[in-house]
Structure formats: structure tokens, C-alpha cells
Scaffold this active site. Structure first.
Site: not given
Length: 264
Positions: A44, A110, A146
Site C-alpha cells: 500500500e 480500500k 491493510c
């Protein structure tokens, strides 16, 4: 459909200059190709590390930085997964994974934003809403970023969509027990989805910057039964693993958690 995928996780440290980070991607994509991989995963925030302004570097998926990644993927002959930032609403950005190369070109925004441990990602980042699963080299591959790894339902959904491998790109926040949580979560999400998890984190930096999540290393690949197939330490490195997705069908037949679960 293919049942084998060689994948490399490039555990690197991105910097503040997007052009410099393209050079990091180029070097490690070539190393992954030399290792025989058809996919190389970067962390990321590869476009620009956290710990500073990200709005100013955001570009659309057809912008020059993404085109730079595409050019590398085409030149090397490999599929690249790398984190970047794209424009979003209300003067925010989307935290986007670019997936490009070998006939594949897509982006995943995300979904779960890191508003935790004193960091408020939602101040500058707009959440995504759509899971992504792609066919790469004959294998169904899902994507997460993440903080997403703390949410089992997303990984179960990716399993429902047929994902045999889930790639996770991260810039994991440091702190007591955080590295242990990262590796535990990767193995747990493999069990939840009965899929392989290939989780690539930023290497641990020498110096932290306040509450910004900059990485703790420990990139890891887990089997659908939670077995660790490979793991790095905190320092920069590359992890290359052969994934045999033929085992996914047998695991899902013998341990059908996706079919057995009940909705509440």
C-alpha cells in the site's frame, strides 16, 4: 484453468517522490520476473508513503503514474499490484490498488479506512465499496488493503466470488503487538475464506513519523488451512512462493465454512 501461481511479494519502503517509487517498482518487478513469478505485489502507498500530504499526488487510474507502472509491467512481462492514490469526492482521495499487466488492468479502492490508534485515514481518504476479484494467469485473485484484513466478512465475500488467492497490500502501523496481529490476521483470513493469503507490507522504517502507519515488515503467505508458506522479517526483501490452488477445492469440500456460515 491453471492451478499454479508463482508470486513475489516486494517488501520495500516507499518514499515521498512518486517518480523515485516507480524506479523501486521497476527494479523489483525485474527481480520478480527473474525469479520466475507471473505476479509481483508491492505494498500500500507505493505512490507516496504515509506521513505527509497525499492529496497533491493523487492521479486517476489513467494518469501518468499509473501509466508508468503499466509501462514497467509491459516491459518486464509481469502483473504488478501496487498501492496508489486516486482523486475522490469532497477533496479526498481513494486508497487504490492498481493491478496491471498481462491483459489485466483494474483498480480496487480500500473499503475499510484506518481510523484507529490515533490515525484518521477518513480525514483525507474516501472509502471504496466494491470487492474485486480478477482472473490472473488462470487463477481467481481477490484484493484487500491493510486495515481490510481485520474484517472477516470481506474475505468471506471474496471467497464467495471465487477467489483462490487474496492479495493484501499494506503499510501497517507499528506498536506493541502489531506485527504479531498482522501475521495472525493473515492466517485467520486464510481460514475464513479458505483461500491463500499473500500479504505484502512495507518494510519497517528506521524512523517513524508520528502516528502515520509506515510498515512493520513480516510479509507473509498463508495456505487456506493457515500454514505459513513463507515469511520475511522487518527488513526490505522479496518473498517468492509457489501457490498450488488445486488444494482450495479440497479444503472447501472438507471444511465448507463458506457454505456452512449463517447470516445474522
Amino acid at each position: 484453468m491453471s492451478t499454479s501461481l508463482r508470486i513475489s511479494l516486494a517488501q520495500v519502503t516507499s518514499g515521498t517522490e512518486p517518480s523515485d517509487n516507480l524506479r523501486i517498482i521497476d527494479a523489483h518487478a525485474r527481480a520478480a520476473k527473474e525469479a520466475g513469478s507471473s505476479v509481483v505485489v508491492f505494498p500500500e502507498a507505493m505512490m507516496r508513503c504515509f506521513g505527509g500530504p497525499i492529496r497533491g499526488v493523487a492521479e486517476p487510474l489513467d494518469g501518468p503514474w499509473a501509466d508508468g507502472v503499466r509501462a514497467i509491467a509491459s516491459s518486464v512481462g509481469i502483473t504488478i499490484v501496487a498501492g496508489m492514490f486516486t482523486p475522490a469526492d469532497n477533496d479526498r482521495v481513494a486508497n487504490t490498488l492498481l493491478v496491471t499487466g498481462d491483459g489485466v488492468d483494474a483498480g480496487y479502492d480500500k473499503i475499510h479506512l484506518f481510523d484507529a490508534f490515533g490515525f484518521a485515514e477518513s480525514d483525507t481518504v474516501a472509502p471504496g465499496s466494491e470487492p474485486l476479484v480478477l482472473d490472473i494467469d488462470g487463477v481467481r485473485v481477490g484484493f484487500a488493503t491493510c486495515y481490510d484484513i481485520r474484517f472477516p466478512a470481506l474475505f468471506q465475500k471474496l471467497g464467495d466470488l471465487g477467489a483462490e488467492v487474496v492479495v493484501v497490500a499494506a503499510s501497517w502501523g507499528s506498536g506493541p503487538g502489531k506485527a504479531e496481529q498482522w501475521t495472525l490476521l493473515a492466517r485467520a483470513r486464510a481460514l475464513d475464506s479458505t483461500a491463500f493469503i499473500a500479504a505484502c507490507d512495507q518494510a519497517q522504517p528506521e524512523q517513524s513519523k508520528g502516528t502515520a502507519p509506515l510498515g512493520v515488515g513480516h510479509s507473509i503467505v498463508s495456505s487456506p488451512t493457515g500454514e505459513v508458506l513463507g515469511q520475511l522479517d522487518t527488513t526490505p526483501g522479496m518473498l517468492t512462493v509457489d501457490i498450488d490452488t488445486a488444494s482450495v477445492d479440497s479444503v472447501r469440500k472438507n471444511l465448507p465454512v463458506l457454505k456452512n456460515r449463517r447470516q445474522f
